[in-house]
Design a protein around this motif. Structure first.
Motif, PDB file in Angstrom:
ATOM      1  N   ARG A  92       0.814  -1.368   0.120  1.00  0.00           N
ATOM      2  CA  ARG A  92       0.264   0.033   0.018  1.00  0.00           C
ATOM      3  C   ARG A  92       0.689   0.543   0.208  1.00  0.00           C
ATOM      4  NH1 ARG A  92      -2.516  -2.412   4.513  1.00  0.00           N
ATOM      5  NH2 ARG A  92      -2.198  -0.710   5.517  1.00  0.00           N
TER       6      ARG A  92
ATOM      7  N   LEU B 173      -2.721  10.684  -6.584  1.00  0.00           N
ATOM      8  CA  LEU B 173      -1.613  10.450  -5.373  1.00  0.00           C
ATOM      9  C   LEU B 173      -1.642  10.614  -4.005  1.00  0.00           C
ATOM     10  CD1 LEU B 173      -0.539   7.927  -6.225  1.00  0.00           C
ATOM     11  CD2 LEU B 173       1.008   8.936  -6.729  1.00  0.00           C
TER      12      LEU B 173
ATOM     13  N   TYR C  98      -4.389   9.774  -2.052  1.00  0.00           N
ATOM     14  CA  TYR C  98      -4.347   8.532  -1.344  1.00  0.00           C
ATOM     15  C   TYR C  98      -3.738   8.510  -0.116  1.00  0.00           C
ATOM     16  CZ  TYR C  98      -2.724   3.654  -1.640  1.00  0.00           C
ATOM     17  OH  TYR C  98      -2.157   2.568  -1.085  1.00  0.00           O
ATOM     18  N   TYR C  99      -2.463   9.839  -0.386  1.00  0.00           N
ATOM     19  CA  TYR C  99      -1.100   9.688   1.075  1.00  0.00           C
ATOM     20  C   TYR C  99      -1.737  10.039   1.749  1.00  0.00           C
ATOM     21  CZ  TYR C  99       2.474   6.199  -1.481  1.00  0.00           C
ATOM     22  OH  TYR C  99       2.874   5.744  -2.409  1.00  0.00           O
TER      23      TYR C  99
ATOM     24  N   GLN D  64      -1.499   4.846   5.067  1.00  0.00           N
ATOM     25  CA  GLN D  64      -0.956   3.658   4.962  1.00  0.00           C
ATOM     26  C   GLN D  64      -0.296   3.063   5.015  1.00  0.00           C
ATOM     27  OE1 GLN D  64      -2.999   3.265   2.523  1.00  0.00           O
ATOM     28  NE2 GLN D  64      -4.691   4.851   1.350  1.00  0.00           N
TER      29      GLN D  64
END
Length: 205
Positions: free
Chosen positions: A156, A185, A188-189, A193
């Motif tokens: 991940r 992106l 997403y972070y 993760q």
């Protein structure tokens, strides 16, 4: 070296890098064009600034999230951290280069600038993943994380090592689309993760 010194050094470097981004935002009050026209013409600089600010900001958050679990700061960890900072500190340059190419450059210049920016993001993604792997290896050894959880977390956390090169390829076709993909992106972070609890680790007594 203590963990506190590692964090303090990294925080200072990240703070300088994120501050340098704003130096490429400027307007000329004495120019023939009105202020609004200048702001509209400078959209590449503002968009690139926002994306790069978000990228570095997310790096800072995740750096804090993983480094706080470090028990021993050894030489390999220090060098992976330095490699990460090497690429992060290049972001102000690559951001300004991409924004300038979008504003005034040819199509070939934009592609070169997009690849330059993409190489930087890919570089810090790889370095960050190895840094994370180094830290979590000790977590498994000390029984704070099981091996299966570590493998899933590395997959991940390390997704950027695949997706950042993909955004670079997108940049060869459309630099604005690449910036949009980079922003996505980064979101997403924004979420944890790391596979580790967000609670502070217990201090042995």
């Amino acid at each position: 070296m203590s963990k506190g010194r590692l964090e303090a050094f990294s925080d200072g470097v990240l703070a300088v890098a994120i501050t340098l981004l704003v130096l490429d935002l400027h307007v000329d009050p004495g120019a023939r064009e009105g202020l609004l026209a200048q702001l509209l013409a400078a959209w590449p600089s503002f968009v690139a600034y926002i994306v790069s600010f978000l990228v570095i900001g997310v790096i800072w958050v995740n750096h804090h999230a993983i480094v706080r679990f470090v028990e021993v700061v050894d030489r390999p960890l220090l060098f992976w951290n330095l490699i990460l900072l090497l690429f992060v500190t290049a972001l102000p340059f690559t951001t300004a280069t991409l924004a300038g190419a979008l504003a005034d450059g040819s199509a070939s210049d934009v592609r070169v600038a997009a690849v330059l920016y993409g190489c930087t993001t890919t570089g810090f993604a790889v370095a960050f993943t190895f840094l994370y792997g180094r830290i979590t290896k000790s977590q498994v050894t000390e029984g704070r994380m099981d091996a299966a959880t570590r493998r899933r977390a590395i997959r991940r956390f390390g997704v950027g090592t695949v997706l950042y090169p993909v955004t670079t390829v997108i940049g060869l076709v459309s630099a604005p689309a690449m910036l949009a993909a980079l922003a996505a992106l980064s979101f997403y972070y924004l979420f944890n993760q790391t596979g580790a609890s967000e609670r502070e680790p217990r201090i042995p007594t």
